[in-house]
Design an enzyme around this catalytic site. Structure first.
Site: not given
Ligand SMILES: NC(=O)CC[C@H](N)C(=O)O
Length: 446
Positions: A328
């Site tokens: 992510c």
């Molecule tokens: N779960 C995460 O790593 C989130 C990544 C990033 N903050 C987003 O909202 O897309």
């Protein structure tokens, strides 16, 4: 290790604060507490980790001297045995497990399922701000519903959230039937609010609740009664300690890359030497046989990351064939570009053919199941992999994108696939729990 589950009647009822108060109260009574959280969330556990170990005993001594990271307990991600193993690897004389959502909510891994799997009693957090007898009636309903839901759990009693002392508290206690214990109250107190941002609360180290306030609140928790009901889960072998540490894994850990399950770090440490680095502080990637970029908030540090040395190094290492896993937020750093909500676009490492854009609402929030298409880095014995996705960003992928997984449930990168791959780099929207074995494959692939 004995344990109790702090369940709630709903999301937002005040489980996190009640859990922190219980941890603090037990520590003040001389206990070594292992915190844990039901469900895949990274944020509430950071609050447990920030507070645990900070209380002092009545003689002024600290109860223990090392950080005790809150553990993630999710019946679906880890499976029954995996969940019990994960619990068994905890460290303390009592484990306090914060539930997720309302006690029975979640068809794959509810708090009730976690309590049943571990055979731990449930203390129900009930909002008492506008009720007295009705608080007891709510608790009776939650207790009775267990049989209806076919859940073999014991709702042992309540913590009254937002309850005043005196008449209010007395009224609640008197209304409870004999088989439900009163475990104390959390007063209505604005200082106990934890600020929000996208993806949930601020992290524990960013928004700590004032420890003095928490100590006052903890005084309202009946630790003697909690200790009476706490019990031990079925015994299980905590699992093999790992192989020789021949390989070195570099793990990004800072405000931008912070969504890491403690079990993941343990698994990596058991099998390899782990070195951490902080891209948001301008660190380069240290020399390593493999690189892990966890999720987090790269969008809040995009300019610093883009100005630092880390992206060019990632690009070079990827091209050299070093295994890199980005989950992510970690995948976002491996993409071509990242556009923040202000409309600023920052170039990223450019390893994976995706352009990332931050949106102003959730793009995905759920458990995910992926099946491997082509990958040396992934998939368990069933060929599937379980994880969790929660993000505000959206990825637009190039026509040349290659994916490692088909999405069986969840959203993935384009609704059908997850796991962008180039060289030996893999970027997923899924956060994978090591009990679903991807990490063994990752470390094996080094
Ligand atoms: N779960 C995460 O790593 C989130 C990544 C990033 N903050 C987003 O909202 O897309």
């Amino acid at each position: 290790m004995n344990g109790v589950v702090i369940g709630g009647t709903r999301s937002g009822v005040g489980k996190t604060v009640a859990t922190l108060a219980v941890i603090r109260a037990l520590e003040a009574a001389g206990h070594t507490v292992q915190p844990a959280k039901a469900g895949p969330d990274f944020i509430d556990p950071s609050h447990h980790t920030a507070i645990v170990g900070s209380a002092r005993g009545s003689d002024g001594s600290r109860n223990h001297d090392r950080e005790r990271v809150s553990r993630t307990l999710d019946a679906w991600l880890e499976g029954i045995e995996g969940l019990r193993r994960n619990y068994a690897r905890g460290d303390g004389d009592i484990c306090v497990v914060e539930g997720v959502m309302g006690l029975y909510d979640g068809d794959r891994s509810s708090t009730a399922m976690v309590a049943e799997t571990l055979d731990l009693p449930v203390v129900l957090v009930v909002d008492a701000s506008a009720g007295m007898e009705s608080v007891a009636a709510t608790a009776v309903g939650f207790e009775r519903y267990a049989a209806h839901a076919g859940r073999d759990i014991e709702v042992a009693g309540i913590i009254a959230q937002r309850a005043h002392g005196g008449r209010h508290e007395r009224g609640i206690k008197e209304a409870l039937p004999d088989d439900l214990t009163y475990f104390g109250r959390i007063p209505p107190e604005p200082d106990l609010e934890i600020p929000d941002r996208h993806l949930g609360l601020h992290m524990g180290d960013e928004a700590p609740i004032d420890p003095a306030t928490l100590d006052e609140v903890a005084a309202g928790v009946r630790t003697d009664r909690l200790l009476d009901i706490a019990r031990e889960p079925p015994t299980v072998d905590p699992g093999d300690p790992g192989l020789a540490r021949e390989k070195r894994v570099a793990v990004a850990r800072d405000e931008a890359f912070r969504f890491v399950y403690p079990a993941t770090m343990e698994r990596l440490r058991a099998r390899s030497e782990v070195v951490t680095f902080a891209p948001a502080a301008g660190d380069d990637v240290p020399p390593a046989d493999g690189i892990y970029l966890p999720g987090g908030y790269p969008e809040l540090h995009a300019a610093t990351i883009a100005d630092g040395p880390v992206l060019a190094t990632l690009r070079d290492r990827a091209a050299e064939g070093v295994p890199i896993l980005g989950e992510c937020g970690g995948m976002m750093a491996l993409a071509e570009s990242l556009m923040t909500v202000d409309g600023d676009t920052h170039e990223m490492a450019g390893v994976l053919p995706a352009e990332i854009e931050m949106c102003d609402r959730y793009q995905a929030l759920d458990h995910v199941e992926l099946s491997a298409r082509e990958s040396t880095l992934t998939a368990n014995a069933n060929g599937s992999l379980r994880g969790h996705e929660f993000h505000y960003s959206d990825a637009t992928v190039g026509a040349d994108a290659r994916f490692a997984f088909d999405v069986e449930r969840g959203k993935g990168i384009d609704g059908e696939h997850d796991g962008l791959t180039e060289h030996r780099t893999l970027g997923t929207y899924a956060h994978v729990h090591p009990e679903s074995t991807a990490f063994d494959r990752f470390v094996d692939a080094l």
